[in-house]
Scaffold this active site. Structure first.
Site, PDB file in Angstrom:
ATOM      1  N   ARG A 102      52.152  35.196  57.338  1.00  7.58           N
ATOM      2  CA  ARG A 102      51.679  34.934  58.705  1.00  7.58           C
ATOM      3  C   ARG A 102      52.567  33.852  59.310  1.00  7.58           C
ATOM      4  NH1 ARG A 102      47.528  31.070  60.577  1.00  7.58           N
ATOM      5  NH2 ARG A 102      46.928  31.750  62.659  1.00  7.58           N
ATOM      6  N   HIS A 112      51.031  29.403  68.712  1.00 14.31           N
ATOM      7  CA  HIS A 112      50.645  28.308  67.811  1.00 14.31           C
ATOM      8  C   HIS A 112      51.157  27.015  68.457  1.00 14.31           C
ATOM      9  CE1 HIS A 112      49.443  27.503  63.403  1.00 14.31           C
ATOM     10  NE2 HIS A 112      49.597  26.314  63.966  1.00 14.31           N
ATOM     11  N   GLU A 133      43.807  28.731  66.702  1.00 18.13           N
ATOM     12  CA  GLU A 133      42.985  27.542  66.920  1.00 18.13           C
ATOM     13  C   GLU A 133      43.020  27.031  68.362  1.00 18.13           C
ATOM     14  OE1 GLU A 133      44.206  24.591  64.048  1.00 18.13           O
ATOM     15  OE2 GLU A 133      43.658  25.812  62.342  1.00 18.13           O
ATOM     16  N   ASN A 180      40.162  29.828  60.130  1.00 21.36           N
ATOM     17  CA  ASN A 180      40.877  28.728  59.475  1.00 21.36           C
ATOM     18  C   ASN A 180      39.846  27.716  59.036  1.00 21.36           C
ATOM     19  OD1 ASN A 180      43.146  30.072  60.252  1.00 21.36           O
ATOM     20  ND2 ASN A 180      43.930  28.482  61.624  1.00 21.36           N
ATOM     21  N   TYR A 237      39.151  24.061  56.877  1.00 23.53           N
ATOM     22  CA  TYR A 237      39.649  22.871  56.181  1.00 23.53           C
ATOM     23  C   TYR A 237      38.541  21.956  55.695  1.00 23.53           C
ATOM     24  CZ  TYR A 237      44.317  24.245  57.484  1.00 23.53           C
ATOM     25  OH  TYR A 237      45.485  24.945  57.583  1.00 23.53           O
ATOM     26  N   GLU A 256      43.952  30.511  57.387  1.00 22.77           N
ATOM     27  CA  GLU A 256      44.497  29.234  56.919  1.00 22.77           C
ATOM     28  C   GLU A 256      43.445  28.533  56.073  1.00 22.77           C
ATOM     29  OE1 GLU A 256      45.952  26.380  59.770  1.00 22.77           O
ATOM     30  OE2 GLU A 256      46.963  27.942  60.925  1.00 22.77           O
TER      31      GLU A 256
END
Ligand code: IFM
Length: 466
Positions: free
Chosen positions: A85, A128, A173, A302, A304, A372
Site C-alpha cells: 500500500r 496521504h 485518515e 488504521n 494505533y 495501518e
C-alpha cells in the site's frame, strides 16, 4: 536474538486468501521533492516553519524511494508481501494542481509494473496529506473547490493505473488532515482555526465521494474505499456522567464524524449540534451526503491506540489529542497505566479487537482491512546487519492475535498492512521516530530488515502464527 519460527501447525490461522501487506506514503519515503516537475506540497512549506518539525527535518532525503523503488520492491518480494500500500503524490501528478506531468505518472507506472512483476498486489492511496501548496494558498481543504480539484487529480492517476491497481483508497485518515492540520496546527498546513477544520472535514469527505465516482468510471475492475483512523474511546469512570459525556463527544469527533456520513449517509445529530458554532451544516449542500455515501467495496481501518477519557480534569490527566476545538469540547486523557511506544501511545491490542467489532456491529456490513498498524521504538543498527526490535515483534504478535480475535467474533476482516515497510519521515516527529520493519540508514540509504521483518515474513508464509 533469534527469530522464533512460526509453527507449521499454526495456533492462529487466518482465513485463506487473507491479504498480508505493508504500507508507506509518498511524502514519507520518496524524497526527490524537487525533481521531474514536482511542485511544493503543504508539507514542504510546513517543514520550513521554525519548530514545526523536529530537528528541522524535511521531505529530503526521506528513504530516497523515488530513486530506489526497484530495490525496495525486491525487499518486499524477499519478505513475501502479498500487497503493498503506497500513496501517489498529487504534486507530482498535477504540479501546482495544474496540467498532468508525465514524469510523475511514469514513476508510479514503473512502480506498479515492478510490483506486479514481483507478484505483489499494488494498493494505491490517492491522498496521504501532500496537498499542492497552490491549493492551500486558495484556502486548502477549507475551500470547497479543493474537492473538485482532487477529483480532477484522481481522474488523471486512476485512468493511467486503473487497469493494474488492485485496490484504491481515496483518502488516508481525513481526521488527521482536517483536525491536526486545520484545528490543532501540528500538521501541515499548521492552521489553528476550528471553523476551517470543520469545513475541511466536509470537503475531504466530498472529495472522497467524487473520487469514488472517478474510480468506478475509470477502473471498473478494481476495489475502492476509504481509510479511517479509528480509536476506541472509553470512560475513566463508567459510573460518571461527565466521563460518559466526554466519551460521546470524543468518539463523535474521532470516529462517528467520518463513519456515519460515509456508511450511513448522514452526520450524527449530536455532532451537528456540537459543531453548530463551527458551521458544519453550513457546508453541506443538497446531494453532498449522497455523493459521500457512495457504496464502498471495503473500509480501511488504521489502528494505533485508544483513549481513556474523563470530563473532569484532575491530577494525572492531560488534555489529549481529542481536545482540539476550543474549551467547550475539551476532554482529558487519563493515564491508564498501559505500556507505551516511543511515540507515547498506549500498547493496547484489545482496542483493535474492540474497534473492529464495533464497526461490524454498528454499521452496514462491509469488508474491513487493517490498512495501518505499527509502532515506533528506538531501533539501532550497529553495522552488523542486525536490528533486534523485539518490542516491535511483541507489538505485532499481540495485534495480530487481536485481529484474529475479531475474525472469530464475526468481523469480515480480509487483510493486514503493517505500518510501515521502511523507516520514514514521521510528520512533526521528522526522522526521529522509526516505524519500519526495515531499518533505513538515512546517511547511506542502506536498508536492513529488522528482526520484525523476518518474523512477519514467517507469519505471512504460514498465514498465521503459533
Ligand atoms: O506515519 C503515520 C501515517 O502517515 C499515518 N498513520 C499513522 C502513522 C504513524 O503515525
Amino acid at each position: 536474538m533469534s527469530v522464533q519460527p512460526a509453527e507449521a501447525a499454526t495456533e492462529v490461522a487466518f482465513p485463506p486468501g487473507f491479504v498480508w501487506g505493508a504500507a508507506t506514503a509518498a511524502f514519507q519515503i520518496e524524497g526527490s521533492t524537487t525533481v521531474d516537475g514536482r511542485s511544493p506540497s503543504v508539507w514542504d512549506t510546513f517543514c520550513r516553519q521554525p519548530g514545526a518539525v523536529v530537528n528541522g527535518d524535511t521531505g529530503e532525503p526521506a528513504a530516497d524511494h523515488y530513486r530506489r523503488y526497484g530495490e525496495d520492491v525486491e525487499l518486499m518480494r524477499d519478505l513475501g508481501l502479498g500487497a503493498y500500500r503506497f500513496s501517489t503524490a498529487w504534486p507530482r501528478i498535477r504540479p501546482d494542481a495544474g496540467e498532468p506531468d508525465s514524469r510523475g505518472l511514469d514513476f508510479y507506472d514503473r512502480l506498479v509494473d515492478r510490483l506486479l512483476a514481483a507478484g505483489i498486489a499494488p494498493w494505491a492511496t490517492l491522498y496521504h496529506w501532500d496537498l499542492p501548496q497552490t491549493l492551500e494558498d486558495d484556502g486548502g481543504w477549507a475551500n470547497r473547490d479543493t474537492a473538485y480539484r482532487f477529483a480532477e487529480y484522481a481522474e488523471t492517476i486512476v485512468s493511467r493505473l486503473g487497469d493494474r491497481v488492485v485496490s484504491w483508497t481515496t483518502l488516508n485518515e481525513p481526521w488527521c488532515a482536517a483536525i491536526l492540520g486545520y484545528a490543532q496546527g501540528i500538521h501541515a498546513p499548521g492552521r489553528t482555526d476550528p471553523k476551517a477544520a470543520v469545513a475541511a472535514v466536509h470537503h475531504l469527505l466530498l472529495g472522497h465521494g467524487l473520487a469514488m465516482d472517478v474510480i468506478r468510471r475509470h477502473a471498473p475492475g478494481s476495489k475502492a474505499g476509504l481509510t479511517l483512523n479509528l480509536f476506541p474511546v472509553v470512560p475513566a469512570d463508567p459510573g460518571s456522567a461527565a466521563d460518559l459525556e466526554a466519551v460521546r463527544r470524543i468518539d463523535g469527533l474521532q470516529n462517528r464524524l467520518f463513519l456515519d456520513p460515509v456508511l450511513r449517509g448522514a452526520y450524527p445529530e449530536d455532532l451537528v449540534e456540537d459543531l453548530a458554532p463551527f458551521g458544519l451544516a453550513d457546508h453541506v449542500r443538497a446531494g453532498d451526503l449522497g455523493v459521500i455515501s457512495a457504496p464502498l467495496d471495503l473500509l480501511g481501518v488504521n489502528y494505533y491506540r485508544g483513549y481513556q477519557v474523563t470530563g473532569t480534569p484532575r491530577e494525572g490527566t492531560e488534555p489529549g489529542g481529542p481536545a482540539w476545538i476550543g474549551a467547550e469540547t475539551v476532554a482529558f486523557v487519563t493515564d491508564d497505566g498501559l505500556p507505551r511506544t516511543e511515540s507515547g501511545w498506549q500498547v493496547q491490542p484489545d482496542g483493535l479487537t474492540d474497534i473492529l467489532l464495533r464497526v461490524h456491529r454498528e454499521y452496514p456490513a462491509i469488508p474491513l482491512y487493517i490498512t495501518e498498524n505499527g509502532a515506533a521504538y528506538p531501533d539501532h543498527e550497529h553495522g552488523d546487519g542486525q536490528v533486534d526490535d523485539h518490542d516491535r515483534v511483541a507489538f505485532l504478535d499481540s495485534h495480530l492475535r487481536a485481529a484474529h480475535a475479531a475474525i472469530l467474533g464475526g468481523v469480515d476482516l480480509r487483510g493486514y498492512f503493517y505500518w510501515s515497510l521502511l523507516d520514514n519521515f514521521e510528520w512533526a516527529e521528522g526522522y526521529a521516530k522509526r516505524f519500519g520493519i526495515v531499518h533505513v540508514d538515512y546517511e547511506t540509504q542502506r536498508r536492513t530488515p529488522k528482526q520484525s521483518a523476518r518474523w512477519y515474513s514467517q507469519v505471512i508464509n504460514h498465514n498465521g502464527l503459533g
